[in-house]
Design an enzyme around this catalytic site. Structure first.
Site, PDB file in Angstrom:
ATOM      1  N   GLN A  70     -57.623  -8.529  -1.233  1.00 35.11           N
ATOM      2  CA  GLN A  70     -57.431  -9.828  -0.838  1.00 35.11           C
ATOM      3  C   GLN A  70     -58.194 -10.265   0.312  1.00 35.11           C
ATOM      4  O   GLN A  70     -58.239  -9.852   1.390  1.00 35.11           O
ATOM      5  CB  GLN A  70     -56.038 -10.289  -0.740  1.00 35.11           C
ATOM      6  CG  GLN A  70     -56.281 -12.018  -0.948  1.00 35.11           C
ATOM      7  CD  GLN A  70     -54.869 -12.785  -0.540  1.00 35.11           C
ATOM      8  OE1 GLN A  70     -54.388 -12.601   0.578  1.00 35.11           O
ATOM      9  NE2 GLN A  70     -54.178 -13.434  -1.718  1.00 35.11           N
ATOM     10  N   CYS A 100     -52.260 -19.292   2.095  1.00 35.67           N
ATOM     11  CA  CYS A 100     -51.762 -18.944   3.436  1.00 35.67           C
ATOM     12  C   CYS A 100     -51.440 -20.217   4.112  1.00 35.67           C
ATOM     13  O   CYS A 100     -52.395 -20.680   4.452  1.00 35.67           O
ATOM     14  CB  CYS A 100     -52.609 -17.924   4.145  1.00 35.67           C
ATOM     15  SG  CYS A 100     -51.800 -17.553   5.576  1.00 35.67           S
ATOM     16  N   LYS A 140     -55.395 -16.976  -5.405  1.00 35.72           N
ATOM     17  CA  LYS A 140     -54.016 -17.248  -5.114  1.00 35.72           C
ATOM     18  C   LYS A 140     -53.844 -18.471  -4.387  1.00 35.72           C
ATOM     19  O   LYS A 140     -54.661 -18.597  -3.222  1.00 35.72           O
ATOM     20  CB  LYS A 140     -53.533 -16.179  -4.546  1.00 35.72           C
ATOM     21  CG  LYS A 140     -52.046 -16.256  -4.030  1.00 35.72           C
ATOM     22  CD  LYS A 140     -51.275 -15.020  -4.086  1.00 35.72           C
ATOM     23  CE  LYS A 140     -49.931 -15.190  -3.784  1.00 35.72           C
ATOM     24  NZ  LYS A 140     -49.600 -15.497  -2.499  1.00 35.72           N
ATOM     25  N   ASN A 201     -45.593 -17.427  -9.280  1.00 32.30           N
ATOM     26  CA  ASN A 201     -45.013 -16.962  -7.940  1.00 32.30           C
ATOM     27  C   ASN A 201     -44.064 -17.781  -7.516  1.00 32.30           C
ATOM     28  O   ASN A 201     -44.266 -18.986  -7.287  1.00 32.30           O
ATOM     29  CB  ASN A 201     -46.193 -16.571  -7.393  1.00 32.30           C
ATOM     30  CG  ASN A 201     -45.899 -15.929  -5.966  1.00 32.30           C
ATOM     31  OD1 ASN A 201     -46.408 -16.368  -4.891  1.00 32.30           O
ATOM     32  ND2 ASN A 201     -44.988 -14.952  -6.022  1.00 32.30           N
ATOM     33  N   GLY A 202     -43.046 -17.005  -6.752  1.00 27.04           N
ATOM     34  CA  GLY A 202     -42.165 -17.731  -5.982  1.00 27.04           C
ATOM     35  C   GLY A 202     -40.845 -17.474  -6.515  1.00 27.04           C
ATOM     36  O   GLY A 202     -40.232 -17.875  -7.792  1.00 27.04           O
ATOM     37  N   ASP A 203     -40.019 -16.687  -5.469  1.00 28.00           N
ATOM     38  CA  ASP A 203     -38.573 -16.588  -5.830  1.00 28.00           C
ATOM     39  C   ASP A 203     -38.175 -15.808  -6.970  1.00 28.00           C
ATOM     40  O   ASP A 203     -36.947 -16.154  -7.621  1.00 28.00           O
ATOM     41  CB  ASP A 203     -37.708 -18.050  -5.801  1.00 28.00           C
ATOM     42  CG  ASP A 203     -37.893 -18.634  -4.244  1.00 28.00           C
ATOM     43  OD1 ASP A 203     -38.434 -17.995  -3.389  1.00 28.00           O
ATOM     44  OD2 ASP A 203     -37.287 -19.660  -4.107  1.00 28.00           O
TER      45      ASP A 203
HETATM   46  C1  LIG Z   1     -44.587 -12.099   5.150  1.00 24.39           C
HETATM   47  C2  LIG Z   1     -45.492 -12.589   4.133  1.00 24.39           C
HETATM   48  C3  LIG Z   1     -46.880 -12.331   4.121  1.00 24.39           C
HETATM   49  C4  LIG Z   1     -47.633 -12.910   3.378  1.00 24.39           C
HETATM   50  N1  LIG Z   1     -48.768 -12.532   3.213  1.00 24.39           N
HETATM   51  C5  LIG Z   1     -49.545 -12.886   2.315  1.00 24.39           C
HETATM   52  C6  LIG Z   1     -51.119 -12.751   2.283  1.00 24.39           C
HETATM   53  O1  LIG Z   1     -51.575 -11.687   3.095  1.00 24.39           O
HETATM   54  N2  LIG Z   1     -51.732 -13.099   1.182  1.00 24.39           N
HETATM   55  C7  LIG Z   1     -51.354 -13.834   0.368  1.00 24.39           C
HETATM   56  O2  LIG Z   1     -51.843 -14.678  -0.560  1.00 24.39           O
HETATM   57  N3  LIG Z   1     -50.031 -14.399   0.240  1.00 24.39           N
HETATM   58  C8  LIG Z   1     -49.031 -14.040   1.056  1.00 24.39           C
HETATM   59  N4  LIG Z   1     -47.591 -14.084   1.224  1.00 24.39           N
HETATM   60  C9  LIG Z   1     -47.115 -14.821   0.245  1.00 24.39           C
HETATM   61  C10 LIG Z   1     -46.674 -14.050  -0.907  1.00 24.39           C
HETATM   62  O3  LIG Z   1     -47.692 -13.364  -1.561  1.00 24.39           O
HETATM   63  C11 LIG Z   1     -45.807 -14.833  -1.968  1.00 24.39           C
HETATM   64  O4  LIG Z   1     -46.956 -15.841  -2.442  1.00 24.39           O
HETATM   65  C12 LIG Z   1     -44.727 -15.624  -1.387  1.00 24.39           C
HETATM   66  O5  LIG Z   1     -44.155 -14.876  -0.809  1.00 24.39           O
HETATM   67  C13 LIG Z   1     -43.902 -16.272  -2.549  1.00 24.39           C
HETATM   68  O6  LIG Z   1     -43.703 -15.212  -3.705  1.00 24.39           O
HETATM   69  P1  LIG Z   1     -42.004 -14.243  -3.505  1.00 24.39           P
HETATM   70  O7  LIG Z   1     -40.954 -15.488  -3.448  1.00 24.39           O
HETATM   71  O8  LIG Z   1     -42.011 -13.562  -4.617  1.00 24.39           O
HETATM   72  O9  LIG Z   1     -42.084 -13.698  -2.049  1.00 24.39           O
HETATM   73  C14 LIG Z   1     -47.028 -13.744   2.417  1.00 24.39           C
HETATM   74  C15 LIG Z   1     -45.509 -14.001   2.307  1.00 24.39           C
HETATM   75  C16 LIG Z   1     -44.904 -13.400   3.444  1.00 24.39           C
HETATM   76  C17 LIG Z   1     -43.281 -13.502   3.045  1.00 24.39           C
END
Ligand SMILES: Cc1cc2nc3c(=O)[nH]c(=O)nc-3n(C[C@H](O)[C@H](O)[C@H](O)COP(=O)(O)O)c2cc1C
Length: 316
Positions: A70, A100, A140, A201-203
């Protein structure tokens, strides 16, 4: 499923997670059924300028059947140069970060700030597509920047026009960060705006939340981030394959993989937060975390792993 020219084995992916999706996390995610896993986000500019930090983040191993990287950035020229840089020639697919929310990133116009300027987002994605060619590019994003102002349908359509082959949508806005409920209808609107695959995506944390997300959004697949930290085997559960896993053994394997690339001191530091995640929810896990946080060398992490094996329900 097919992402442009690239075949992936399933529809559940692990997106970039800064500080977590290292070679060990990715290899374990693949072993347990992830179809695709990305490195943590890498600065396009940092890559072009050859920052040492960036090089360490670009390590890959053969245990990854598909290698995904990425990139983040908002200057098309750097995105183009980064996407075709020799340091990422080993990757099969490039993901562009348009989600981000971190202030340091957003204030540079990167990450979710691109959702405020869709023509710019389109230029950045087009530059990545040109630079990465013939390899596919995915994007993303979040639902939008401000709460109540969703832009992801337009942003996703622009990304598709720029040549992206799939979109992952985190169902929150930048303003929401990680709070509030994921808006699955917002992801559905995004899905309806494009004809390329969309990953919801999300949760997503279990089979029920996965099924609900896929049903409401109509998405082609799902991206699982936080629930895969300390639980890379979640992909097996979500694919309906039962597995019995010793989290202590996973810690040892994870560290072992990091040690093939990184100096012991670095690998041990990288493992500390992973150990905390592997130990989460285990009775007696707190002592395991304390052991890991005070670790000076690999042997200390191995001791923490043994403590976790003894404390967990897993029985050989
Ligand atoms: C600590 C942390 C670091 C993350 N770093 C990135 C990243 O480098 N690039 C990205 O696109 N999303 C990043 N995310 C977002 C996750 O990829 C994801 O979109 C978000 O956590 C929601 O999905 P989840 O509920 O399955 O965790 C990050 C999330 C967290 C919590």
């Amino acid at each position: 499923m097919k992402l442009g020219s690239l075949n992936i084995n399933g529809n559940l992916i692990m997106p970039a997670i800064a500080g977590y999706t290292d070679i060990g996390q990715r290899a374990l995610a693949y072993r347990y059924g992830a179809a695709l896993a990305f490195t943590e986000m890498i600065s396009a500019k940092g890559l072009v300028y050859g920052s040492e930090h960036t090089e360490a983040l670009l390590a890959v191993t053969d245990s990854e059947p598909v290698k995904g990287v990425q990139l983040f950035g908002s200057e098309p020229e750097f995105m183009f140069k980064a996407a075709r840089h020799e340091a990422i020639a080993k990757f099969d697919i490039v993901d562009v970060n348009c989600g981000c929310p971190v202030p340091k990133i957003v204030s540079n116009g990167d990450g979710s700030a691109l959702l405020k300027d869709i023509p710019k987002l389109k230029e950045v994605v087009a530059a990545a597509v040109e630079g990465a060619s013939p390899r596919p590019v995915t994007v993303k994003m979040r639902l939008g920047f401000k709460a109540g102002e969703p832009v992801s349908p337009a942003a996703a359509a622009a990304a598709e026009e720029a040549g992206a082959v799939a979109i992952t949508v985190h169902g929150r806005t930048r303003e929401q960060y990680y709070s509030g409920e994921v808006d699955l209808n917002g992801i559905r609107e995004t899905k309806l705006a494009v004809s390329i695959p969309v990953f919801a995506n999300g949760d997503i944390t279990d089979k029920a939340s996965l099924e609900r997300a896929l049903e409401i959004t109509g998405a082609d697949g799902a991206a699982i981030a936080r629930a895969a930290i300390g639980r890379p085997y979640i992909f097996s559960e979500l694919n309906g394959v039962g597995v019995e896993v010793d989290p202590g053994a996973l810690i040892k394997e994870h560290l072992g993989m990091l040690l093939t690339i990184y100096p012991e001191r670095v690998a041990v530091d990288m493992m500390k937060k992973h150990v905390a995640a592997y130990a989460k929810g285990v009775r007696g896990g707190k002592a395991v975390k304390l052991k890991a946080f005070s670790a000076h060398n690999a042997a200390d992490i191995y001791s923490a792993a043994d403590m976790l094996t003894a404390a967990s329900d897993f029985k050989q």
